[in-house]
Design a protein around this motif. Structure first.
Motif, PDB file in Angstrom:
ATOM      1  N   ASN A  37       0.920  -1.309   0.023  1.00  0.00           N
ATOM      2  CA  ASN A  37      -0.020  -0.023   0.090  1.00  0.00           C
ATOM      3  C   ASN A  37       0.934   1.285   0.110  1.00  0.00           C
ATOM      4  OD1 ASN A  37      -2.665  -1.501   0.260  1.00  0.00           O
ATOM      5  ND2 ASN A  37      -1.874  -1.715   2.389  1.00  0.00           N
ATOM      6  N   LEU A  38       0.188   2.295  -0.228  1.00  0.00           N
ATOM      7  CA  LEU A  38       0.907   3.640  -0.149  1.00  0.00           C
ATOM      8  C   LEU A  38       1.430   3.727   1.155  1.00  0.00           C
ATOM      9  CD1 LEU A  38      -1.428   5.829  -2.438  1.00  0.00           C
ATOM     10  CD2 LEU A  38       0.721   4.888  -3.131  1.00  0.00           C
ATOM     11  N   ARG A  39       2.265   4.617   1.523  1.00  0.00           N
ATOM     12  CA  ARG A  39       2.497   4.863   3.092  1.00  0.00           C
ATOM     13  C   ARG A  39       3.674   6.024   2.986  1.00  0.00           C
ATOM     14  NH1 ARG A  39       5.611  -0.804   3.318  1.00  0.00           N
ATOM     15  NH2 ARG A  39       7.984  -0.271   2.944  1.00  0.00           N
ATOM     16  N   THR A  40       3.436   6.679   4.134  1.00  0.00           N
ATOM     17  CA  THR A  40       4.228   7.846   4.372  1.00  0.00           C
ATOM     18  C   THR A  40       5.392   7.612   5.260  1.00  0.00           C
ATOM     19  OG1 THR A  40       2.148   9.019   4.482  1.00  0.00           O
ATOM     20  CG2 THR A  40       4.241  10.185   5.320  1.00  0.00           C
ATOM     21  N   GLN A  41       6.671   8.247   4.761  1.00  0.00           N
ATOM     22  CA  GLN A  41       7.993   7.884   5.628  1.00  0.00           C
ATOM     23  C   GLN A  41       7.847   8.690   6.850  1.00  0.00           C
ATOM     24  OE1 GLN A  41      11.966   8.401   3.592  1.00  0.00           O
ATOM     25  NE2 GLN A  41      11.746  10.316   4.622  1.00  0.00           N
ATOM     26  N   VAL A  42       8.215   7.836   7.682  1.00  0.00           N
ATOM     27  CA  VAL A  42       8.453   8.331   9.159  1.00  0.00           C
ATOM     28  C   VAL A  42       9.780   8.676   9.694  1.00  0.00           C
ATOM     29  CG1 VAL A  42       7.987   7.616  11.426  1.00  0.00           C
ATOM     30  CG2 VAL A  42       6.353   6.875   9.690  1.00  0.00           C
ATOM     31  N   MET A  43      10.036   9.671  10.056  1.00  0.00           N
ATOM     32  CA  MET A  43      11.387  10.226  10.459  1.00  0.00           C
ATOM     33  C   MET A  43      11.362  10.679  12.047  1.00  0.00           C
ATOM     34  SD  MET A  43      13.202  10.573   7.674  1.00  0.00           S
ATOM     35  CE  MET A  43      14.567  11.645   7.962  1.00  0.00           C
ATOM     36  N   VAL A  44      12.589  10.106  12.722  1.00  0.00           N
ATOM     37  CA  VAL A  44      12.888  10.499  13.848  1.00  0.00           C
ATOM     38  C   VAL A  44      14.129  10.842  14.299  1.00  0.00           C
ATOM     39  CG1 VAL A  44      11.108   8.564  14.675  1.00  0.00           C
ATOM     40  CG2 VAL A  44      13.576   7.994  14.259  1.00  0.00           C
ATOM     41  N   ARG A  45      14.432  11.594  15.563  1.00  0.00           N
ATOM     42  CA  ARG A  45      15.739  11.932  15.773  1.00  0.00           C
ATOM     43  C   ARG A  45      16.245  11.087  16.619  1.00  0.00           C
ATOM     44  NH1 ARG A  45      17.046  16.845  13.548  1.00  0.00           N
ATOM     45  NH2 ARG A  45      15.023  17.922  12.786  1.00  0.00           N
ATOM     46  N   ASN A  46      17.613  10.807  16.559  1.00  0.00           N
ATOM     47  CA  ASN A  46      18.466   9.691  17.337  1.00  0.00           C
ATOM     48  C   ASN A  46      19.016  10.450  18.440  1.00  0.00           C
ATOM     49  OD1 ASN A  46      20.472  11.090  16.528  1.00  0.00           O
ATOM     50  ND2 ASN A  46      21.090   9.391  14.905  1.00  0.00           N
ATOM     51  N   LYS A  47      19.708   9.821  19.363  1.00  0.00           N
ATOM     52  CA  LYS A  47      20.078  10.600  20.607  1.00  0.00           C
ATOM     53  C   LYS A  47      21.015  11.423  20.302  1.00  0.00           C
ATOM     54  CE  LYS A  47      23.589   6.840  21.337  1.00  0.00           C
ATOM     55  NZ  LYS A  47      24.044   5.806  22.135  1.00  0.00           N
ATOM     56  N   ASN A  48      21.770  11.872  19.123  1.00  0.00           N
ATOM     57  CA  ASN A  48      22.411  12.684  18.795  1.00  0.00           C
ATOM     58  C   ASN A  48      21.877  13.794  18.179  1.00  0.00           C
ATOM     59  OD1 ASN A  48      24.869  11.316  19.737  1.00  0.00           O
ATOM     60  ND2 ASN A  48      24.890  10.193  17.908  1.00  0.00           N
ATOM     61  N   GLY A  49      20.356  13.815  18.010  1.00  0.00           N
ATOM     62  CA  GLY A  49      19.776  14.947  17.400  1.00  0.00           C
ATOM     63  C   GLY A  49      19.901  14.586  15.986  1.00  0.00           C
ATOM     64  N   LYS A  50      20.070  13.719  15.385  1.00  0.00           N
ATOM     65  CA  LYS A  50      20.149  13.572  13.846  1.00  0.00           C
ATOM     66  C   LYS A  50      19.071  12.820  13.357  1.00  0.00           C
ATOM     67  CE  LYS A  50      23.117  11.882  10.045  1.00  0.00           C
ATOM     68  NZ  LYS A  50      24.255  11.044   9.616  1.00  0.00           N
ATOM     69  N   ALA A  51      18.366  13.340  12.112  1.00  0.00           N
ATOM     70  CA  ALA A  51      17.188  12.668  11.730  1.00  0.00           C
ATOM     71  C   ALA A  51      17.607  11.377  11.049  1.00  0.00           C
ATOM     72  CB  ALA A  51      16.479  13.705  10.671  1.00  0.00           C
ATOM     73  N   GLU A  52      16.819  10.360  11.249  1.00  0.00           N
ATOM     74  CA  GLU A  52      16.883   9.103  10.717  1.00  0.00           C
ATOM     75  C   GLU A  52      15.588   8.633  10.229  1.00  0.00           C
ATOM     76  OE1 GLU A  52      18.389   6.657  13.674  1.00  0.00           O
ATOM     77  OE2 GLU A  52      20.429   7.214  13.347  1.00  0.00           O
ATOM     78  N   ILE A  53      15.526   7.699   9.201  1.00  0.00           N
ATOM     79  CA  ILE A  53      14.260   7.079   8.927  1.00  0.00           C
ATOM     80  C   ILE A  53      13.981   5.997   9.719  1.00  0.00           C
ATOM     81  CG2 ILE A  53      13.131   5.835   6.646  1.00  0.00           C
ATOM     82  CD1 ILE A  53      14.972   7.538   4.843  1.00  0.00           C
ATOM     83  N   ARG A  54      12.731   5.963  10.169  1.00  0.00           N
ATOM     84  CA  ARG A  54      12.277   4.950  11.046  1.00  0.00           C
ATOM     85  C   ARG A  54      11.559   3.977  10.361  1.00  0.00           C
ATOM     86  NH1 ARG A  54      10.678   4.430  16.539  1.00  0.00           N
ATOM     87  NH2 ARG A  54      12.552   5.352  17.045  1.00  0.00           N
ATOM     88  N   LYS A  55      10.738   4.199   9.258  1.00  0.00           N
ATOM     89  CA  LYS A  55       9.889   3.637   8.484  1.00  0.00           C
ATOM     90  C   LYS A  55       9.978   4.260   6.904  1.00  0.00           C
ATOM     91  CE  LYS A  55       5.194   1.860   8.156  1.00  0.00           C
ATOM     92  NZ  LYS A  55       3.853   1.948   8.616  1.00  0.00           N
ATOM     93  N   SER A  56      10.263   3.368   5.962  1.00  0.00           N
ATOM     94  CA  SER A  56      10.340   3.765   4.734  1.00  0.00           C
ATOM     95  C   SER A  56       8.996   4.046   4.043  1.00  0.00           C
ATOM     96  CB  SER A  56      11.225   3.046   3.965  1.00  0.00           C
ATOM     97  OG  SER A  56      10.499   1.823   3.788  1.00  0.00           O
ATOM     98  N   GLY A  57       8.981   5.303   3.335  1.00  0.00           N
ATOM     99  CA  GLY A  57       7.602   5.687   2.419  1.00  0.00           C
ATOM    100  C   GLY A  57       7.318   4.650   1.413  1.00  0.00           C
ATOM    101  N   SER A  58       6.465   4.750   0.552  1.00  0.00           N
ATOM    102  CA  SER A  58       6.211   4.050  -0.475  1.00  0.00           C
ATOM    103  C   SER A  58       5.291   4.999  -1.514  1.00  0.00           C
ATOM    104  CB  SER A  58       5.638   2.847  -0.256  1.00  0.00           C
ATOM    105  OG  SER A  58       5.401   2.273  -1.880  1.00  0.00           O
ATOM    106  N   SER A  59       5.769   5.384  -2.654  1.00  0.00           N
ATOM    107  CA  SER A  59       4.764   6.214  -3.582  1.00  0.00           C
ATOM    108  C   SER A  59       4.067   5.403  -4.575  1.00  0.00           C
ATOM    109  CB  SER A  59       5.522   7.021  -4.328  1.00  0.00           C
ATOM    110  OG  SER A  59       6.440   6.390  -5.216  1.00  0.00           O
ATOM    111  N   SER A  60       4.038   3.943  -4.300  1.00  0.00           N
ATOM    112  CA  SER A  60       3.148   2.952  -5.076  1.00  0.00           C
ATOM    113  C   SER A  60       2.715   1.900  -4.323  1.00  0.00           C
ATOM    114  CB  SER A  60       4.210   2.369  -6.167  1.00  0.00           C
ATOM    115  OG  SER A  60       5.349   1.642  -5.561  1.00  0.00           O
ATOM    116  N   TYR A  61       1.802   1.341  -4.994  1.00  0.00           N
ATOM    117  CA  TYR A  61       1.044   0.179  -4.188  1.00  0.00           C
ATOM    118  C   TYR A  61       0.707  -1.026  -5.279  1.00  0.00           C
ATOM    119  CZ  TYR A  61      -3.219   1.958  -6.760  1.00  0.00           C
ATOM    120  OH  TYR A  61      -3.979   2.512  -7.773  1.00  0.00           O
ATOM    121  N   LEU A  62       0.458  -1.983  -4.854  1.00  0.00           N
ATOM    122  CA  LEU A  62       0.165  -3.081  -5.658  1.00  0.00           C
ATOM    123  C   LEU A  62      -1.437  -3.369  -5.844  1.00  0.00           C
ATOM    124  CD1 LEU A  62       2.627  -5.694  -3.933  1.00  0.00           C
ATOM    125  CD2 LEU A  62       2.997  -4.298  -5.982  1.00  0.00           C
TER     126      LEU A  62
END
Length: 315
Positions: free
Chosen positions: A238-263
């Motif tokens: 399914n389509l899904r939105t990318q989820v970004m979080v900040r690690n303990k150093n304050g740097k943004a990281e991808i927690r969950k990859s997004g998808s611009s397509s579906y099946l």
């Protein structure tokens, strides 16, 4: 895992006019619940599926060529289901991840299915649809709508499993887009279903066969032109939105990859009756993409290596 050849191949826009008696298909929203277990066209009357072919080519080696003794038959078709899957699996074992630039000297799926293209290598020669059609053809399923305009090139298009150019009236300047009568769409996946990777706008960008699950949100497809090879790759259901979080150093990281397509999922119309039984037990096990590809002799991606994008439909 990002699957595909990394090539950008142009495609035409999707039709917005559904055929008579059918509602237009709408891409599911990112937060939409799983599809109901019903077929979109339950009243279709179809012939019994043809028998599985007796001349399916086996792998040229039953054990890995690296001398590790891994039995290639660990990747097995599901008995009694999807007669085209033994063909696809045998071909994947035989080709062992060979890249399209040399593979086309041994077999050219465009030429085999007669879709009008002469080469597999290059940005305008996507061969994912040709590979799927070749497997169906080997299993004795029809792949061409005789009498339809542009029927040959439709066999080279991922979107062709959903829509094709239909017969036009004398008053019409261009052929209308119609649902491909050779295939029925399913609401949810089953083993061996033809999965069309679909953009937000509803256009097919890539196509392969459903083989297994990869977690709750992805399916593993066995297909051609996935990173220029026949291999296993994971795609978002399914389509899904990318989820970004900040690690303990304050740097943004991808927690969950997004998808611009579906099946979207399809099966040959001649397999319709059997598919209703398959929907009761879809036959999809949890598998690991890396492990499956290793059995084919395809190594995992190197850390930090360049990842390929989706294989795109051709124009």
């Amino acid at each position: 895992l990002i699957a595909g050849s990394g090539k950008t191949k142009s495609g035409h826009g999707p039709s917005t006019a559904p055929p008579p008696g059918m509602a237009a298909a709408k891409p599911p929203a990112a937060s939409a619940p799983p599809s109901p277990a019903a077929l979109l066209r339950p009243k279709v009357v179809s012939p019994s599926p043809p028998p599985a072919p007796s001349g399916i080519r086996p792998s040229d080696s039953e054990r890995s060529k690296e001398g590790e003794g891994k039995v290639l038959a660990l990747i097995n078709p599901v008995p009694g289901r999807a007669p085209w899957m033994p063909v696809a699996i045998a071909e994947a074992k035989l080709r062992r991840g060979e890249l399209e630039i040399t593979l086309q000297d041994k077999i050219n799926y465009h030429v085999e299915v007669d879709d009008g293209l002469k080469a597999m290598d290059g940005p305008s020669n996507a061969w994912c649809a040709a590979f799927v059609n070749w497997c169906l053809m080997q299993a004795k399923y029809p792949i061409e709508n005789l009498g339809y305009p542009n029927r040959k090139v439709a066999k080279a298009r991922a979107h062709g499993f959903y829509e094709v150019d239909g017969p036009k009236e004398k008053s019409e300047k261009t052929p209308p887009k119609v649902r491909n009568p050779l295939f029925v769409e399913l609401d949810r996946p089953i083993y061996g279903a033809i999965a069309m990777v679909t953009s937000r706008q509803g256009h097919g960008r890539h196509v392969g066969f459903v083989y297994a699950k990869s977690g709750d949100e992805d399916l593993i497809l066995l297909g051609g032109n996935q990173r220029s090879q026949i291999r296993f790759s994971a795609f978002a259901k399914n389509l899904r939105t990318q989820v970004m979080v900040r690690n303990k150093n304050g740097k943004a990281e991808i927690r969950k990859s997004g998808s611009s397509s579906y099946l979207k999922y399809f099966i040959p119309i001649a397999y319709y009756e059997q598919s209703k039984k398959d929907l009761v037990e879809p036959g999809l096990n949890e598998e690991n993409v890396v492990s499956l590809n290793l059995i084919l002799g395809i190594p995992p991606e190197k850390p930090g290596g360049k990842k390929g994008g989706l294989s795109e439909d051709i124009s």
